[in-house]
Design an enzyme around this catalytic site. Structure first.
Site, PDB file in Angstrom:
ATOM      1  N   GLU A  92       0.814  -1.215   0.000  1.00 32.34           N
ATOM      2  CA  GLU A  92       0.000   0.000   0.000  1.00 32.34           C
ATOM      3  C   GLU A  92       0.851   1.270   0.000  1.00 32.34           C
ATOM      4  O   GLU A  92       0.339   2.361  -0.265  1.00 32.34           O
ATOM      5  CB  GLU A  92      -0.912   0.023   1.236  1.00 32.34           C
ATOM      6  CG  GLU A  92      -2.001  -1.037   1.245  1.00 32.34           C
ATOM      7  CD  GLU A  92      -3.100  -0.774   0.245  1.00 32.34           C
ATOM      8  OE1 GLU A  92      -3.107   0.323  -0.363  1.00 32.34           O
ATOM      9  OE2 GLU A  92      -3.950  -1.653   0.040  1.00 32.34           O
ATOM     10  N   GLU A 123       7.518 -21.510   8.053  1.00 31.70           N
ATOM     11  CA  GLU A 123       7.616 -20.652   9.227  1.00 31.70           C
ATOM     12  C   GLU A 123       8.607 -21.182  10.257  1.00 31.70           C
ATOM     13  O   GLU A 123       9.034 -20.462  11.152  1.00 31.70           O
ATOM     14  CB  GLU A 123       6.249 -20.475   9.880  1.00 31.70           C
ATOM     15  CG  GLU A 123       5.735 -21.670  10.649  1.00 31.70           C
ATOM     16  CD  GLU A 123       4.525 -21.302  11.514  1.00 31.70           C
ATOM     17  OE1 GLU A 123       4.481 -21.811  12.641  1.00 31.70           O
ATOM     18  OE2 GLU A 123       3.661 -20.534  11.070  1.00 31.70           O
TER      19      GLU A 123
END
Length: 306
Positions: A92, A123
């Site tokens: 963004e 992860e």
């Protein structure tokens, strides 16, 4: 395998984000409206939890802005929901603040595929985080934000530990107290939101808390870097018709000029909102405005002499 499973199970049992809430054990029997009310009540507690960490958040932002002012990057690193939130915040920044695609970067364990589906074991690898950061050519001027609701995710911890070895600034954002991630970072931010509505579903309150903090880190850092003028997004990149219209409106709000003067300034400034505002308010031409902004590192207020 059994010993590893038992150790992990015992570790999860100590985390507030994984705690079981017996009072919600029959939530599936409730009417939909009642569940929605409970969930809404849960969400209202998140801003208060974030508020307790504001001094830590502000200190982390000031340190980040100082690094970025000398050319450093803001890099988010996380797995699963935490990683996706980092990628979202990074993506963004270019349309909102006209940053380059490499100025704010989101790393997610497992790469782009992990944005839409789970990548098995990603992860759990600290080494993968180090390789991903090395692939970016990490420098001491960069800031790395490790994101993990549990505060124990190896990928996030590995990113922070590797970044510290390079000399980069590190921030650890978690939702459990006394987390390994916060301890590993220069700046630890622990937004403790408590047990989730659905046991262990950290895409809920923990995810909301992380989104709020990431909003602060990127937005306030950009304010400190002069990417805004007051509360106007003067570095907005007009990449579509809506943003073209927003650019005109921003110049109007900043200057109060007539529409024809705004159009002329934006045309001469090649669509650069800051340049157009400086032209209108200072009565200078586009090249002069551009030079002044370069001299003030893009800070419009400084260029205006405010």
């Amino acid at each position: 395998m059994t010993s590893t499973y038992n150790a992990l199970r015992a570790q999860l049992a100590t985390l507030t984000t994984e705690a079981f809430r017996p009072e919600l054990a029959e939530i599936d029997r409730l009417p939909t409206l009642d569940i929605a009310r409970i969930m809404n009540g849960e969400d209202r507690s998140v801003p208060g939890a974030v508020a307790t960490q504001l001094p830590a958040i502000a200190a982390a932002i000031d340190a980040t802005a100082e690094r970025m002012a000398r050319g450093g990057r803001l890099i988010y690193a996380g797995a699963g929901t935490a990683g996706r939130l980092g990628v979202l915040d990074a993506s963004e920044c270019p349309p909102t603040f006209n940053t380059g695609p490499d100025e704010v970067v989101g790393l997610i364990a497992g790469g782009a595929e992990a944005m839409v589906r789970s990548v098995e074991g990603a992860e759990d690898s600290e080494e993968l985080a180090a390789r991903d950061l090395d692939g970016l050519g990490l420098t001491p001027d960069d800031t790395v934000v490790g994101i993990s609701a549990s505060g124990r995710t190896p990928y996030a911890i590995g990113a922070v530990e590797h970044a510290r070895c390079v000399g980069a600034l590190t921030i650890g954002l978690s939702c459990n107290p006394e987390s390994a991630l916060a301890a590993a970072a220069d700046h630890g931010i622990e937004v403790v939101v408590g047990p989730e509505l659905l046991t262990g579903s950290t895409r809920l309150k923990a995810g909301t808390a992380q989104k709020l903090v990431l909003n602060m880190i990127s937005t306030i850092t950009m304010i400190r870097l002069g990417k805004t003028y007051g509360n106007l997004m003067v570095d907005v990149r007009a990449s579509n018709e809506k943003l073209h219209a927003r650019s005109r409106r921003i110049v109007s709000l900043a200057t109060g000029a007539a529409d024809e003067d705004i159009e002329a300034a934006l045309t001469a400034a090649d669509g650069e909102v800051k340049t157009a505002i400086l032209m209108v308010l200072s009565g200078v031409d586009a090249p002069t405005a551009t030079t002044r902004l370069k001299e003030t590192r893009g800070h419009l207020r400084e260029a205006l002499g405010d």
